[in-house]
Design an enzyme around this catalytic site. Structure first.
Site, short mmCIF file in Angstrom:
data_model
loop_
_atom_site.label_atom_id
_atom_site.label_comp_id
_atom_site.label_asym_id
_atom_site.label_seq_id
_atom_site.Cartn_x
_atom_site.Cartn_y
_atom_site.Cartn_z
N CYS A 88 0.84 -1.20 0.00
CA CYS A 88 0.00 0.00 0.00
C CYS A 88 0.88 1.26 0.00
O CYS A 88 1.51 1.55 -1.01
CB CYS A 88 -1.00 -0.04 1.15
N HIS A 179 -3.48 -5.28 0.73
CA HIS A 179 -2.90 -5.67 2.02
C HIS A 179 -3.00 -7.18 2.24
O HIS A 179 -3.93 -7.65 2.91
CB HIS A 179 -3.62 -4.94 3.16
N GLU A 181 -1.38 -8.92 4.17
CA GLU A 181 -0.98 -9.23 5.55
C GLU A 181 -2.07 -9.02 6.59
O GLU A 181 -1.95 -9.45 7.74
CB GLU A 181 0.24 -8.38 5.94
#
Length: 236
Positions: A88, A179, A181
């Site tokens: 990001c 994202h 994660e």
């Protein structure tokens, strides 16, 4: 002990999250650098580099005075061929560091929820993203976007709203706008803080797709760990 992967965290609310356990399980040691808390940004990366997201923009040096050092670190990582992943804001910083351009408050508006990321033909055979799920379920919560890729970058993926969802610069530096994660509690925290996001629907979307989000993100993390493990040592 092997050299650690440096992880630049820009704010407490945007941590390494699930990637921490996934990378550890894959045998990767991480060192989290928190410049907002006074940690110095290294001038050279370790065995690898991950730059996380944050609410500031890629040019917000007044708000986050460590950003010039992070952009320099990213440029050094690209130059050295150090395995690098920008997520990001991290992807946007990677683009700017290498000569690209970011639109702050981009015209299409905020992209939130779990976005279907579609791989381009250029992703075939890529060591990090080649063969990942199509579409890739990418949790997203951004309003800025990479408008121009760096010279020579390889454009890897797009979404319906924003074209530059993933790219590679040099041999081993990747930027992803989404994202991979993120966990549901972290994602819910972001949604609750943003007045232009209807938190309920986007958090429910992540919850409903969490199994595929986890499977895809875990595979991406495992591949990054393998790239770090097999990368040649850089002499400095």
């Amino acid at each position: 002990m092997t050299e650690a992967v440096d992880v630049v965290e820009h704010e407490p609310g945007c941590p390494l999250d699930r990637f921490g356990g996934w990378l550890e399980s894959a045998g990767v040691r991480v060192r989290v650098v928190r410049p907002y808390a006074g940690d110095p940004v290294p001038s050279q990366p370790g065995a690898g580099l991950i730059v996380l997201g944050g609410q500031m923009n890629a040019y917000d040096d007044g708000v986050a005075p460590w950003l010039p050092a992070v952009r320099s670190l990213l440029a050094a990582a690209v130059q050295d061929g150090t395995p690098t992943l920008g997520i990001c804001l991290g992807a946007q910083l990677l683009a700017v560091a290498c000569g690209g351009r970011v639109d702050v408050g981009a015209a299409p508006g905020r992209e939130s929820g779990v976005v279907d990321v579609h791989w381009r033909a250029e992703a075939d055979g890529d060591p990090l993203v080649g063969g990942l799920p199509e579409p890739f379920p990418g949790p997203s919560m951004h309003a800025d976007a990479v408008a121009e890729l760096p010279p020579g970058a390889v454009w890897l993926a797009s979404s319906a709203l924003y074209p530059h969802q993933a790219f590679r610069v040099g041999a081993a530096a990747w930027g992803v706008q989404f994202h991979p994660e993120v966990s549901e509690p972290t994602f819910a925290g972001w949604a609750d803080e943003l007045p232009d996001v209807d938190a309920g629907p986007v958090v429910r979307e992540l919850a409903s797709r969490d199994a595929e989000v986890v499977a895809a993100g875990l595979e991406l993390a495992a591949r990054f760990a393998r790239i770090v493990a097999t990368a040649p040592a850089v002499r400095r």
